[in-house]
Design an enzyme around this catalytic site. Structure first.
Site, mmCIF file in Angstrom:
data_model
loop_
_atom_site.group_PDB
_atom_site.id
_atom_site.type_symbol
_atom_site.label_atom_id
_atom_site.label_comp_id
_atom_site.label_asym_id
_atom_site.label_seq_id
_atom_site.Cartn_x
_atom_site.Cartn_y
_atom_site.Cartn_z
ATOM 1 N N HIS A 180 3.097 16.004 5.489
ATOM 2 C CA HIS A 180 2.029 15.015 5.930
ATOM 3 C C HIS A 180 1.125 14.694 4.871
ATOM 4 O O HIS A 180 0.892 13.379 4.322
ATOM 5 C CB HIS A 180 1.324 15.656 7.384
ATOM 6 C CG HIS A 180 0.084 14.540 7.694
ATOM 7 N ND1 HIS A 180 0.111 13.942 8.893
ATOM 8 C CD2 HIS A 180 -0.961 14.269 6.890
ATOM 9 C CE1 HIS A 180 -0.832 13.046 9.054
ATOM 10 N NE2 HIS A 180 -1.412 13.357 7.812
ATOM 11 N N GLU A 181 0.588 15.683 4.028
ATOM 12 C CA GLU A 181 -0.154 15.775 3.143
ATOM 13 C C GLU A 181 0.160 14.926 1.955
ATOM 14 O O GLU A 181 -0.092 14.035 1.206
ATOM 15 C CB GLU A 181 -0.904 17.031 2.789
ATOM 16 C CG GLU A 181 -1.713 17.426 3.768
ATOM 17 C CD GLU A 181 -2.995 16.588 4.314
ATOM 18 O OE1 GLU A 181 -3.391 15.862 3.652
ATOM 19 O OE2 GLU A 181 -3.181 16.679 5.529
ATOM 20 N N HIS A 184 0.631 11.410 2.198
ATOM 21 C CA HIS A 184 -0.381 10.576 1.904
ATOM 22 C C HIS A 184 -0.300 10.108 0.367
ATOM 23 O O HIS A 184 -0.650 9.008 0.192
ATOM 24 C CB HIS A 184 -1.668 11.103 2.354
ATOM 25 C CG HIS A 184 -2.080 11.337 3.522
ATOM 26 N ND1 HIS A 184 -2.079 9.975 4.036
ATOM 27 C CD2 HIS A 184 -2.383 12.145 4.596
ATOM 28 C CE1 HIS A 184 -2.562 10.217 5.406
ATOM 29 N NE2 HIS A 184 -2.755 11.535 5.633
ATOM 30 N N TYR A 195 -7.236 3.151 4.513
ATOM 31 C CA TYR A 195 -7.299 4.253 5.493
ATOM 32 C C TYR A 195 -8.635 3.962 6.463
ATOM 33 O O TYR A 195 -9.368 4.748 6.658
ATOM 34 C CB TYR A 195 -7.615 5.476 4.663
ATOM 35 C CG TYR A 195 -7.237 6.753 5.343
ATOM 36 C CD1 TYR A 195 -6.067 6.814 5.871
ATOM 37 C CD2 TYR A 195 -8.302 7.613 5.856
ATOM 38 C CE1 TYR A 195 -5.744 8.206 6.499
ATOM 39 C CE2 TYR A 195 -7.972 8.818 6.441
ATOM 40 C CZ TYR A 195 -6.731 8.929 6.783
ATOM 41 O OH TYR A 195 -6.255 10.235 7.651
ATOM 42 N N GLU A 204 -1.816 7.121 8.338
ATOM 43 C CA GLU A 204 -1.634 8.647 9.233
ATOM 44 C C GLU A 204 -0.070 8.664 9.618
ATOM 45 O O GLU A 204 0.568 9.699 9.858
ATOM 46 C CB GLU A 204 -2.344 8.577 10.402
ATOM 47 C CG GLU A 204 -3.855 8.968 10.038
ATOM 48 C CD GLU A 204 -3.434 10.562 9.250
ATOM 49 O OE1 GLU A 204 -2.823 11.292 9.989
ATOM 50 O OE2 GLU A 204 -4.042 10.820 8.141
ATOM 51 N N ASP A 277 -13.597 8.525 12.953
ATOM 52 C CA ASP A 277 -12.252 8.861 12.231
ATOM 53 C C ASP A 277 -11.728 7.624 11.873
ATOM 54 O O ASP A 277 -10.537 7.438 11.988
ATOM 55 C CB ASP A 277 -11.337 9.450 13.408
ATOM 56 C CG ASP A 277 -9.981 9.899 12.740
ATOM 57 O OD1 ASP A 277 -10.054 10.173 11.743
ATOM 58 O OD2 ASP A 277 -8.893 9.804 13.673
ATOM 59 N N HIS A 282 -6.404 8.913 13.291
ATOM 60 C CA HIS A 282 -5.389 9.935 13.844
ATOM 61 C C HIS A 282 -5.267 9.813 15.421
ATOM 62 O O HIS A 282 -4.469 10.806 15.991
ATOM 63 C CB HIS A 282 -6.097 11.314 13.591
ATOM 64 C CG HIS A 282 -6.365 11.487 12.018
ATOM 65 N ND1 HIS A 282 -7.307 11.273 11.564
ATOM 66 C CD2 HIS A 282 -5.405 12.193 11.193
ATOM 67 C CE1 HIS A 282 -7.296 11.838 10.123
ATOM 68 N NE2 HIS A 282 -6.223 12.116 10.071
HETATM 69 ZN ZN LIG Z 1 -3.473 12.456 7.284
#
Ligand SMILES: [Zn+2]
Ligand SMILES: [Zn+2]
Lengths: 386, 102
Positions: A180-181, A184, A195, A204, A277, A282
């Site tokens: 996931h990271e 990005h 974002y 996301e 957020d 998310h």
């Molecule tokens: Zn993320």
């Protein structure tokens, strides 16, 4: 070399290649896979040279500088501080550390690199062999992981609290978190989705999609075998939950007296409007997450092969900074048409995925398909849709 | 009397963790620790910037300190926090995470 690659593409339309990958003999399968990867590498060159002229004149030099398949990882230790990247503790090729977080970051970024390179022909985050930097032991009691624009950063969870109060384990524990990271970073180098709000939720969702695919790829699981859970293993035994998010059934990953219930919607009707957020990036990612899941399940087999390829090519070639869910629907359907043919089973599966979450094509448009557009696309040339 | 309101949003999970502390109601050593961390952060001289978008999966923090003389609000993120504010952030974050199960 370049001409030869192009002629393979011209003889065999992309959707045929994928047919061969599925049904061909072992030799045919290898050749087709190599061709698919090659078309990706041609696009990789586009990023390096950025003009047709230099692509034609210096393809060999560009290929050499990209050094495809040469993965470079480094893991740093922040020693519970906030300074990045921290002390170098494991470099590419170094033997394993005695610290599990270091090894998880090293191995997890390696597996993520492998999915992107072996399946999509992408050489690292930037498509050009960028070194994969990870920092572990960030701060004290840091129950999180993030991408700072240049590197991955992982905390140890609630290690500073008494055992009974802990909710989170260390964040490297979950392979899909690492995928996931790193994704990005890929998104930053491609569509660069802003974002916040819907573009942020798409950002996301792409990280969840490829994070989950990294895990499925490593485990060799088909779409129906996979659990589609994001962040499996992050919660301690104190929490009633299987992970942070569920792509299969958004909103069901946890239901806990302390954390409350997983707030993710699985349908546009339940889109959450919030200022927290970054506009619920998310939370609302549950909607495109579920569209991908439905598409992948509909297609069966390994999700990274077809559904993943459609999403990957949409991310690299079509999505833009402020793309919406609706645009992502249109563009993935378009990509499926280009890869597998108009009205192919694959394209229908993508439509079904989005329809399930309440998003349909605003207007049916026909796009050119087959050999010519994909080659033009590979060379970075635009074609008028129509 | 002095009140500290702490809020953390975003992160990989995208959830909110918050905490309100009345310094008068804390044991005096704990109140002194917080007072010291506020002083060391030069909290009341930190700019009241509008909230910014975080790095992907980074946290956003809001710290509000209110007493008879007024109210000061600082918003920050993991990647933009000034070094002198980090110890206070760490302390508030630990307290907020710890009280979740109480
Ligand atoms: Zn993320
Ligand atoms: Zn909104």
């Amino acid at each position: 070399m370049h001409n030869h690659r192009c002629s393979i593409l011209c003889i065999t339309p992309p959707h045929m290649l994928h047919e061969i990958v599925r049904n061909g003999s072992a030799t045919q399968r290898d050749l087709a896979l190599r061709t698919i990867v090659t078309s990706e590498q041609i696009r990789g060159l586009r990023r390096v040279s950025n003009s047709l002229a230099s692509l034609v004149e210096t393809p060999a030099a560009s290929v050499a500088s990209a050094a495809p398949g040469n993965k470079q990882r480094a893991v740093y230790d922040a020693q519970n501080g906030s300074g990045l990247p921290g002390n170098l503790v494991r470099n590419e090729g170094d033997p394993p550390s005695t610290d599990p977080a270091v090894n998880e970051a090293y191995d997890g970024s390696g597996t993520t690199y492998d999915l992107y390179f072996n399946v999509y022909g992408r050489n690292s985050i930037d498509g050009n062999g960028l070194k994969l930097d990870s920092t572990v032991h960030y701060q004290k009691g840091y129950d999180n992981a993030f991408w700072d624009g240049k590197q991955m950063v992982y905390g140890d969870g609630d290690e500073d609290l008494p055992t009974a109060e802990r909710i989170f384990n260390r964040f490297t524990i979950s392979l899909d978190v690492i995928g996931h990271e790193l994704t990005h970073g890929v998104t930053q180098h491609e569509a660069n989705l802003a974002y916040w709000d819907q573009s942020g939720a798409l950002n996301e969702s792409l990280s969840d999609v490829f994070g989950s695919l990294v895990k499925q790829y490593q485990r060799g699981q088909t779409a129906s075998e996979a659990d589609w859970i994001i962040g499996e293993g992050l919660f301690t035994v104190n929490v009633n939950g299987v992970g942070i998010r569920s792509m299969k059934a958004p909103g069901t990953a946890y239901n806990d007296p302390v954390l409350g219930k997983d707030p993710q919607p699985a349908h546009m009707n339940d889109y959450v409007h919030t200022v927290d957020d970054n506009g619920g990036v998310h939370i609302n990612s549950g909607i495109p997450n579920h569209a991908f899941y439905v598409t992948a399940l509909e297609l069966g087999g390994y999700a990274w092969e077809k559904a993943g390829l459609i999403w990957y090519k949409t991310l690299t070639d079509k999505l833009q900074e402020r793309s919406t869910f609706q645009e992502a629907c249109v563009l993935t359907v378009q990509t499926a048409g280009e890869l597998f043919g108009e009205n192919s089973l694959e394209q229908q599966a993508v439509k079904k995925g989005w329809a399930e979450v309440g998003i349909t094509l605003a207007a049916e448009t026909t796009t050119p398909s087959g050999c010519l557009p994909s080659v033009m696309n590979a060379l970075g040339l635009k074609m008028n849709a129509g | 009397m002095m009140q500290i309101i702490f809020e953390r949003t975003g992160g990989f999970m995208g959830s909110k963790t918050s905490l309100t502390i009345d310094l008068d109601e804390l044991p005096s050593d704990q109140a002194q620790t917080l007072q010291r961390l506020l002083d060391e952060a030069n909290f009341f001289t930190l700019t009241e910037n509008p909230p910014t978008h975080s790095a992907p999966d980074g946290f956003q923090y809001t710290i509000i300190v209110e007493d008879e003389t007024g109210r000061h609000t600082v918003t920050t993120t993991d990647t933009t926090t000034p070094e002198e504010l980090r110890p206070l952030l760490q302390e508030l974050s630990q307290r907020a995470r710890s009280q979740r199960r109480h």
